[in-house]
Design an enzyme around this catalytic site. Structure first.
Site, short mmCIF file in Angstrom:
data_model
loop_
_atom_site.label_atom_id
_atom_site.label_comp_id
_atom_site.label_asym_id
_atom_site.label_seq_id
_atom_site.Cartn_x
_atom_site.Cartn_y
_atom_site.Cartn_z
N GLU A 17 30.96 25.23 41.38
CA GLU A 17 31.04 25.93 42.52
C GLU A 17 31.39 27.34 42.33
O GLU A 17 31.83 27.65 41.35
CB GLU A 17 32.23 25.26 43.62
CG GLU A 17 31.72 24.25 44.51
CD GLU A 17 31.11 25.16 45.75
OE1 GLU A 17 30.91 26.34 45.63
OE2 GLU A 17 30.83 24.45 46.79
N ARG A 100 42.46 20.12 50.10
CA ARG A 100 42.51 21.01 49.16
C ARG A 100 41.76 22.31 49.80
O ARG A 100 40.71 22.09 50.64
CB ARG A 100 41.66 20.56 47.94
CG ARG A 100 40.65 19.98 48.15
CD ARG A 100 39.69 20.10 46.65
NE ARG A 100 38.44 19.63 46.69
CZ ARG A 100 37.20 20.36 46.89
NH1 ARG A 100 37.38 21.73 47.11
NH2 ARG A 100 35.97 19.92 46.98
N ASN A 102 38.65 24.92 49.28
CA ASN A 102 37.36 24.59 48.98
C ASN A 102 36.73 26.18 48.59
O ASN A 102 37.32 26.73 47.75
CB ASN A 102 36.43 23.98 50.10
CG ASN A 102 35.24 23.56 49.51
OD1 ASN A 102 35.16 23.07 48.62
ND2 ASN A 102 34.20 23.59 50.31
N ASN A 148 33.15 26.21 54.06
CA ASN A 148 31.93 26.89 53.09
C ASN A 148 31.40 28.02 53.43
O ASN A 148 31.52 28.60 54.54
CB ASN A 148 30.93 25.70 52.83
CG ASN A 148 31.15 25.04 51.55
OD1 ASN A 148 31.39 25.63 50.48
ND2 ASN A 148 31.06 23.55 51.73
N ASP A 198 25.84 24.93 52.07
CA ASP A 198 26.96 25.07 51.34
C ASP A 198 27.59 26.47 50.95
O ASP A 198 27.35 27.21 52.06
CB ASP A 198 26.62 24.42 49.97
CG ASP A 198 28.14 23.80 49.38
OD1 ASP A 198 29.20 24.31 49.31
OD2 ASP A 198 28.11 22.54 48.84
#
Length: 294
Positions: A17, A100, A102, A148, A198
C-alpha cells in the site's frame, strides 16, 4: 516505453500500500501493512530496503526535514531518517483498539491527511483526519468505513476522496490556505464488477488513476464526466494504490496484495503482492511532503 506494464519487485507483500515517490532521491517509499514494514525501492539498482516497525502501518510520507511521517495502528508518528526512532504525535482513536490508520497523503500546502478503518469494518466507524504543521490534528470527515484514496486537482481547488465500500469517489471544494473542505459531492461511481476504489493519484490532465481492489486493474477516470478513459490490467486481483514517479513523472507505480486470496487464487496469481510500474504517455502529480512548523 509508453503504456507498458512491468513487474519491478516480486515482493509478495501481504498488503502492499501507500506508494510515495521522493523526487529528491528518486526512490519509492511504500508499506506492507500486515507485515508491519516500510519499503524503500530504488529503481536505479532495483534494490528494496525494509524497515520493520512494531504495529500495522497504513501510510508513509516524507517530511521536508528528510524524516518520515507514518500513519500507524496506534496513531501518527515521526520517524528519524537516520536512527528510525519513532516519536509519537497523536492518536485520535486511542479509545478504539480495533481500528487503525489506513491511507494517508499530504496536500499541496504540506498538511498530512490520513483516515482510519475499523478492523471489523463496522460501517461509519472511521474518520478522515488532517494533521497541520503545528501537529494539531483535526477530524475532517466523520462516518467513514474505509478511508482511502486522496488526490488534489492541479488548480488546488478540489480534493478527491474515496470511502471504499461506497463504490464512490467524492470531491470537495478545497481551500489551499486554510485546508478546509466543503460542498461534498460524488463525481465517480465504480461498478462493483470492476472492483472497489482504493488508493489513487492524479495526472497533469486532471484524470484520476484509481486502484480498483478486487478488479485486477487501475482505471483512469475523468472526474468531470465520471467516465473511465483507460484501464491498466494487472496480474493480481487486489490492486491497492498507485503513485507517479520516475525522472519524467510518467511512470505509475502500483502496489498489490495477497491478503484474502485462497491458495488456488495465489496459484493463478503468482505475482500478487508485487510492485508494478506502468509507463504512461501522461505525466502525473508529485507526492507532496509534510511541512512541520518549527
Amino acid at each position: 516505453m509508453e503504456n507498458r506494464l512491468e513487474l519491478v519487485l516480486d515482493a509478495k507483500a501481504e498488503l502492499g500500500e501507500g506508494p510515495f515517490w521522493d523526487a529528491d532521491t528518486q526512490r519509492l517509499y511504500w508499506v506492507d501493512i500486515n507485515n508491519k514494514q516500510i519499503h524503500i525501492f530504488d529503481p536505479a539498482d532495483n534494490t528494496d530496503k525494509v524497515i520493520e516497525v512494531d504495529q500495522y502501518i497504513g501510510a508513509v510520507v516524507m517530511q521536508t526535514s528528510g524524516d518520515l511521517l507514518l500513519a500507524m495502528q496506534n496513531g501518527i508518528y515521526s520517524m528519524d531518517k537516520n536512527t528510525t526512532k519513532l516519536t509519537f504525535i497523536a492518536d485520535p482513536e486511542k479509545d478504539k483498539p480495533d481500528s487503525r490508520f489506513n491511507d494517508g497523503k499530504c496536500d499541496p500546502a504540506g498538511r498530512f491527511w490520513a483516515g482510519t478503518m475499523p478492523l471489523q469494518l463496522e460501517p461509519g466507524a472511521a474518520s478522515l483526519y488532517r494533521l497541520d504543521g503545528d501537529n494539531h490534528l483535526r477530524r475532517m470527515v466523520p462516518n467513514v468505513t474505509v478511508s482511502n484514496g486522496m488526490a488534489w486537482s492541479n488548480d488546488k481547488q478540489t480534493m478527491y476522496f474515496a470511502d471504499t465500500p461506497t463504490q464512490k469517489i467524492d470531491a470537495f471544494d478545497y481551500d489551499l490556505k486554510s485546508g478546509n473542505i466543503s460542498n461534498r459531492r460524488t463525481v465517480i461511481k465504480i461498478p462493483e464488477s470492476e472492483g472497489m476504489p482504493d488508493g489513487m493519484t492524479i495526472d497533469t490532465e486532471g484524470m484520476l488513476w484509481v486502484a480498483q481492489w478486487g478488479g485486477a486493474r487501475v482505471g483512469r477516470w475523468d472526474p468531470g464526466t465520471g467516465e473511465c478513459r483507460q484501464v491498466v490490467e494487472l496480474p493480481a486481483s487486489h490492486v491497492s494504490s498507485c503513485a507517479f514517479g520516475g525522472a519524467e513523472m510518467n511512470q505509475l507505480y502500483i502496489t498489490t496484495a495477497r491478503e484474502h486470496l485462497t491458495k488456488g487464487q495465489l496459484d493463478e496469481q503468482p505475482y500478487a503482492g508485487g510492485l508494478f510500474r506502468f509507463h504512461t504517455n501522461v505525466k502525473g502529480a508529485a507526492s507532496y511532503k509534510f511541512s512541520p512548523q518549527s
